[in-house]
Scaffold this active site. Structure first.
Site, PDB file in Angstrom:
ATOM      1  N   LYS A  52      22.363 103.431  44.033  1.00  7.64           N
ATOM      2  CA  LYS A  52      22.296 102.094  43.403  1.00  7.64           C
ATOM      3  C   LYS A  52      23.181 101.032  44.168  1.00  7.64           C
ATOM      4  O   LYS A  52      22.610  99.794  44.183  1.00  7.64           O
ATOM      5  CB  LYS A  52      23.110 102.429  42.123  1.00  7.64           C
ATOM      6  CG  LYS A  52      22.298 103.246  40.900  1.00  7.64           C
ATOM      7  CD  LYS A  52      22.727 103.618  39.813  1.00  7.64           C
ATOM      8  CE  LYS A  52      21.881 104.693  38.999  1.00  7.64           C
ATOM      9  NZ  LYS A  52      22.737 105.319  37.825  1.00  7.64           N
ATOM     10  N   GLN A  96      28.087 106.394  35.267  1.00  7.13           N
ATOM     11  CA  GLN A  96      27.315 107.321  35.332  1.00  7.13           C
ATOM     12  C   GLN A  96      27.389 108.545  34.384  1.00  7.13           C
ATOM     13  O   GLN A  96      28.743 108.948  34.314  1.00  7.13           O
ATOM     14  CB  GLN A  96      27.317 107.519  36.722  1.00  7.13           C
ATOM     15  CG  GLN A  96      26.500 108.472  37.404  1.00  7.13           C
ATOM     16  CD  GLN A  96      25.152 108.153  37.682  1.00  7.13           C
ATOM     17  OE1 GLN A  96      24.918 106.670  37.759  1.00  7.13           O
ATOM     18  NE2 GLN A  96      23.894 108.868  37.439  1.00  7.13           N
ATOM     19  N   ASP A 119      22.440  99.781  31.310  1.00  6.63           N
ATOM     20  CA  ASP A 119      21.685 101.041  31.302  1.00  6.63           C
ATOM     21  C   ASP A 119      20.693 100.935  30.088  1.00  6.63           C
ATOM     22  O   ASP A 119      20.010 101.785  29.753  1.00  6.63           O
ATOM     23  CB  ASP A 119      22.806 102.172  31.111  1.00  6.63           C
ATOM     24  CG  ASP A 119      22.728 102.862  32.364  1.00  6.63           C
ATOM     25  OD1 ASP A 119      21.843 102.930  33.287  1.00  6.63           O
ATOM     26  OD2 ASP A 119      23.837 103.424  32.704  1.00  6.63           O
TER      27      ASP A 119
HETATM   28  N1  GUN Z   1      22.430 109.886  34.825  1.00  5.16           N
HETATM   29  C1  GUN Z   1      21.207 110.278  34.832  1.00  5.16           C
HETATM   30  N2  GUN Z   1      20.396 109.061  34.645  1.00  5.16           N
HETATM   31  C2  GUN Z   1      21.084 107.983  34.552  1.00  5.16           C
HETATM   32  C3  GUN Z   1      20.919 106.588  34.238  1.00  5.16           C
HETATM   33  O1  GUN Z   1      19.942 106.188  34.035  1.00  5.16           O
HETATM   34  N3  GUN Z   1      22.139 105.894  34.070  1.00  5.16           N
HETATM   35  C4  GUN Z   1      23.281 106.461  34.116  1.00  5.16           C
HETATM   36  N4  GUN Z   1      24.236 105.539  33.997  1.00  5.16           N
HETATM   37  N5  GUN Z   1      23.610 107.769  34.296  1.00  5.16           N
HETATM   38  C5  GUN Z   1      22.405 108.566  34.371  1.00  5.16           C
END
Ligand code: GUN
Length: 293
Positions: A52, A96, A119
């Site tokens: 990211k 996350q 998100d």
């Molecule tokens: N863990 C697995 N997929 C995601 C996501 O799209 N966002 C976040 N914050 N954590 C994740």
């Protein structure tokens, strides 16, 4: 069979965003800024967050990673979120997942202010998505929808079977694809751990989306000939022949399933890069203040 090249489609999307960011940052005096909270040392989460960060840099966005120890208290985590919520120079905030077991994930998600919730996990934003109101769409479902759109896969009236009902992928993608909207209007069946006759149901899918988190669970028996298969799974399998020491596999047994499909996403290089493109789209939206609190 045709491979859906998520890596290439995501790169194109990111290029367009980079151009827009370059223009806007001159007008506004600063670039978009994404903050990511990473708790503990889960290698998969560390990789996701690093990817990211890399993508933010590629499109000219700032990113800050707040790395916290596994044993951080819920209170401290909530305090950090509150601090970022009130920082006018940070546009988007992701926590996350998964979080350590001693932390209440729902409480943490609800603490992120909806305007910065890139998100799309906050209950307010989930509600807006269900109602078809302007919001941040969760990144993976948005990425899947964009993959179908950019590959010109007709969705209207098609039977879409989703395997897995997680809050992050299965449930929201089932809602997104069943909406009365462009690149949607599917008839959706959402399957889960209690579903009976799973393989028979999957075999009726024009579009099969698999997000179960079980390595190579979907074999040729589950596939209707000519279907489109979207594999959201990502599993690290020990592989001494690779420099990294592991290879990546999906929820779909690719070699067996691919010859039966019209379209299929590879792992890696399918859904993964599109998820990050979705996050970047949402961060730009946050920077432009398009979503209310
Ligand atoms: N863990 C697995 N997929 C995601 C996501 O799209 N966002 C976040 N914050 N954590 C994740």
């Amino acid at each position: 069979m045709e491979l859906i090249n998520g890596k290439e489609i995501a790169a194109q999307i990111k290029m367009e965003i980079a151009e827009e960011v370059q223009k806007l940052r001159e007008e506004r005096g600063r670039p978009p800024h994404l903050a990511a909270l990473l708790v503990g040392n889960d290698p998969a989460s560390e990789t996701y967050v690093a990817n990211k960060e890399k993508s933010c840099a590629e499109v000219g966005m700032l990113s800050s990673v707040y790395k916290m120890p596994e044993n951080i208290t819920e209170e401290e985590l909530l305090k950090t979120i509150n601090f970022i919520n009130n920082d006018d120079e940070i546009d988007g905030l992701i926590v996350q997942l998964p979080l350590p077991r001693h932390i209440n994930t729902s409480k943490v998600i609800a603490a992120v202010c909806p305007q910065k919730d890139v998100d799309g996990f906050h209950p307010v934003n989930v509600g807006r998505m269900v109602l078809g109101q302007p919001t941040y769409l969760p990144a993976t479902p948005m990425g899947i929808s964009m993959l179908l759109e950019k590959t010109n896969i007709d969705t209207e009236g098609k039977h879409c079977v989703v395997v897995g009902r997680s809050n992050i992928v299965g449930t929201p993608v089932s809602i997104l694809l069943s909406r009365n909207a462009k690149n949607a209007n599917c008839t959706v069946t959402l399957c889960h751990g209690k579903t009976r006759n799973l393989s028979e149901i999957c075999k009726t899918a024009d579009i099969l989306i698999v997000a179960v988190g079980q390595c190579e669970m979907i074999t040729g028996q589950y596939i209707k000939e000519g279907a489109t298969v979207i594999d959201v799974g990502m599993h690290r399998i020990s592989d001494p022949s690779k420099k990294s020491g592991y290879s990546l596999k999906g929820d779909v047994k690719f070699d067996e399933v691919a010859p039966l499909c019209k379209y299929i996403t590879p792992v890696p290089g399918g859904v993964g890069p599109m998820t990050i493109a979705g996050l970047i789209i949402n961060t730009l939206k946050a920077y432009k203040k398009l979503i209310e609190n």
